[in-house]
Design an enzyme around this catalytic site. Sequence first.
Site, PDB file in Angstrom:
ATOM      1  N   TRP A 442       0.835  -1.203   0.000  1.00 22.92           N
ATOM      2  CA  TRP A 442       0.000   0.000   0.000  1.00 22.92           C
ATOM      3  C   TRP A 442       0.869   1.252   0.000  1.00 22.92           C
ATOM      4  O   TRP A 442       0.658   2.180  -0.789  1.00 22.92           O
ATOM      5  CB  TRP A 442      -0.910   0.016   1.235  1.00 22.92           C
ATOM      6  CG  TRP A 442      -1.926   1.129   1.223  1.00 22.92           C
ATOM      7  CD1 TRP A 442      -3.230   1.037   0.826  1.00 22.92           C
ATOM      8  CD2 TRP A 442      -1.711   2.501   1.609  1.00 22.92           C
ATOM      9  NE1 TRP A 442      -3.850   2.271   0.942  1.00 22.92           N
ATOM     10  CE2 TRP A 442      -2.947   3.187   1.411  1.00 22.92           C
ATOM     11  CE3 TRP A 442      -0.635   3.216   2.090  1.00 22.92           C
ATOM     12  CZ2 TRP A 442      -3.098   4.539   1.691  1.00 22.92           C
ATOM     13  CZ3 TRP A 442      -0.776   4.566   2.356  1.00 22.92           C
ATOM     14  CH2 TRP A 442      -2.006   5.218   2.161  1.00 22.92           C
ATOM     15  N   TYR A 446       1.074   3.921  -3.084  1.00 16.55           N
ATOM     16  CA  TYR A 446       0.676   5.310  -2.853  1.00 16.55           C
ATOM     17  C   TYR A 446       1.807   6.259  -3.231  1.00 16.55           C
ATOM     18  O   TYR A 446       1.582   7.317  -3.841  1.00 16.55           O
ATOM     19  CB  TYR A 446       0.283   5.509  -1.389  1.00 16.55           C
ATOM     20  CG  TYR A 446      -0.268   6.884  -1.084  1.00 16.55           C
ATOM     21  CD1 TYR A 446      -1.615   7.173  -1.270  1.00 16.55           C
ATOM     22  CD2 TYR A 446       0.564   7.903  -0.615  1.00 16.55           C
ATOM     23  CE1 TYR A 446      -2.123   8.429  -0.988  1.00 16.55           C
ATOM     24  CE2 TYR A 446       0.072   9.161  -0.343  1.00 16.55           C
ATOM     25  CZ  TYR A 446      -1.279   9.426  -0.526  1.00 16.55           C
ATOM     26  OH  TYR A 446      -1.769  10.681  -0.255  1.00 16.55           O
ATOM     27  N   ASP A 462      -7.307  -0.539   0.678  1.00 19.39           N
ATOM     28  CA  ASP A 462      -7.624   0.693   1.384  1.00 19.39           C
ATOM     29  C   ASP A 462      -9.042   0.622   1.948  1.00 19.39           C
ATOM     30  O   ASP A 462     -10.020   0.399   1.208  1.00 19.39           O
ATOM     31  CB  ASP A 462      -7.492   1.876   0.423  1.00 19.39           C
ATOM     32  CG  ASP A 462      -7.628   3.206   1.134  1.00 19.39           C
ATOM     33  OD1 ASP A 462      -6.593   3.767   1.520  1.00 19.39           O
ATOM     34  OD2 ASP A 462      -8.768   3.681   1.289  1.00 19.39           O
TER      35      ASP A 462
END
Length: 511
Positions: A442, A446, A462
Site C-alpha cells: 500500500w 501510494y 484501502d
Amino acid sequence: MTPTGHLDADACYRAVQSRDRRFDGVFYTAVRTTGIYCRPSCPARTPAIRNVTFHATAASAHAAGYRACKRCLPDATPGSPEWDVAADVAGRAMRLIADGLVDREGVDGLARRVGYTPRHLGRLLSQELGATPLSLARARRAQSARVLIETTDLPLTDVAFAAGFASVRQFNDTLREIYAASPSELRGRRSGVRGAGVVTMRLPVRTPFAGRRLLDFLAYHLVPGVEVAGPGWYARTLDLPHAPGTVRLHLEDLPGGLPDDLTADLTADLTAGGTGAVTAEFRLQDLRDTAAASERVRRLLDADCDPLAVDHHLGADPVLGRLVRATPGLRVPGQVDGDETAIRTVIGQQVSVTGARTVAGRLVVEHGRTVDSDIPGLTHLFPDAATLALADPETLPMPRARGRALVGLAAALADGTVLLDRGPDRDDVRRRLVALTGIGPWTADYVAMRALGHPDVFLPTDLAVRRVLADLGGDADPERWRPWRSYALMHLWNTLMPETPQAALQTTEEN
C-alpha cells in the site's frame, strides 16, 4: 499518435485542421513557408499539408530551424500526458531536464539517473523526441528566460545566468533564434512588473480542471509550518537546488468537460477541452531555481493530465460515471519533493489524517530548517532525508516500529538506494521500496501514485475505498478503469473529502 515516438502525420494534420486543443503540448506543427512552429490549436490559417512537418517537442522544432509562433506561444503549453502513461526513458528524461538537471549535473548526470550511457541516451532521445539532451535543456532555458524577462526587474545579464545560460552572448543568440526578438524587445512587451526574486507565472493546465477539489485535498493534508491554505489559495515552502523558496497558488475550477449523455458520439465533444492556467507566485532566494520551482509545482498540479481522455473513459463506467460527471477534471495531487511524499506516507500509516498532520508538524519543528517568508504560517522546510536518517527512532513521535521504518526509508533515500525524482523505472523503485522494513505494497503504491506520477495505481486494501465501493453498489471492476486507475481512486476518495477545513483557514488568518 505516439508523442514520445514516431508521429502519425495524417492524424496530426487532422488535429491541426480541427484546431484540437487536446494535442497542445503533445506535438508541434512546423510550417516551412513561414519558418515558425505552432501548437495544434493555433488560430492562424491552416497551412497546406505539403508545407508542414510535425515534432514531438519544441526543442525538435528549434533544432530544425523554426521559431516559436508569437500568436499561440507554443512553448507555453502543458507537457504530453503520454510521458506519465508510458513512463518510458524519454518521458523520464524529459521530467529531469525540465527540473534543470542538465544545467546542474550535465548530460552525464542525466544519463546516470535514467541508467544509460550518455551516447545511448542521446541517440534514444534524438530518435524518440527529435532532439538531443542539450537541445531539450536549451529549450527549457529559453522558456525560463522569457518568464524572468517578462515578470521581474532583473537586469538582463542576471536573467541570462539565472535561466542557466553559460554566457550573455549565448542568451541573446538563443532568444533571437527561438522568439525572433531580442531580450530587450521581449521585456518591452510585458504587461506588468514584479520585484526581483518574485516571479509570477501562469502555469498551463488542460481543462476541465477541478481546482477547488485539489485545494480541498491539499488543505486537508497540510503540514503546519510547511503548508498553509485559505479561501481559494494554497501556499508552501520549497526546498530547491540552490536555496529555499515559497509558492502561493490560486486554485479555482476551470470549466470544460463531457456531455451528460455519455452514450452519444463524442467525436465533436472531445475537442471541447482547452488550456487554462493556474496563477503561481514564487518567491525565490536564487532565481536559478525558477525552472525547478515551476516544474515541481506543475507536478503538484498534475498539469500534464489529459482530463478529457480520463473522464471519457471513467465516465462511461456504470459505477464511476456519476462521480466523474459530478467532478470533471479531477486531478491526482502530485508532489514538489518525492522524498517528502514518501516520508509523509510512512508517517500516515494506520493513523488518521489529523493525527498524521500533528506528527508531521512535530517532526518539522524538531528537524526541519527554518525559512524566512512573508506568508504567515510558512516557517520551515520539510525535514530532508539525510537529517531524518540520523534520527533516533526511539525519540520520534510514533510507534517504535514505524519510527524504525521511517529512519530506514530516510536512509535509503539519502544514500540513493531509492530515488524518487522520476528518473528510475517505476517498477524498480517499487521493488526497492517494498524491500525496506516496514514498507508494504500500500505504501509503495501510494508513493508511486503521488511521487512518481503513476496514472494507473489502485489500492484494493484501502479501507476507505472498500467502504465507498460498498456504498456505491454495482459491479465495480478496477480492471475496467485501466490505464487511469489512479484517477478512479481519487474519485472514490473525493466522496469522503471535506471542503477546505475551517481550522486550516483560521490558523492562516490568525497568523
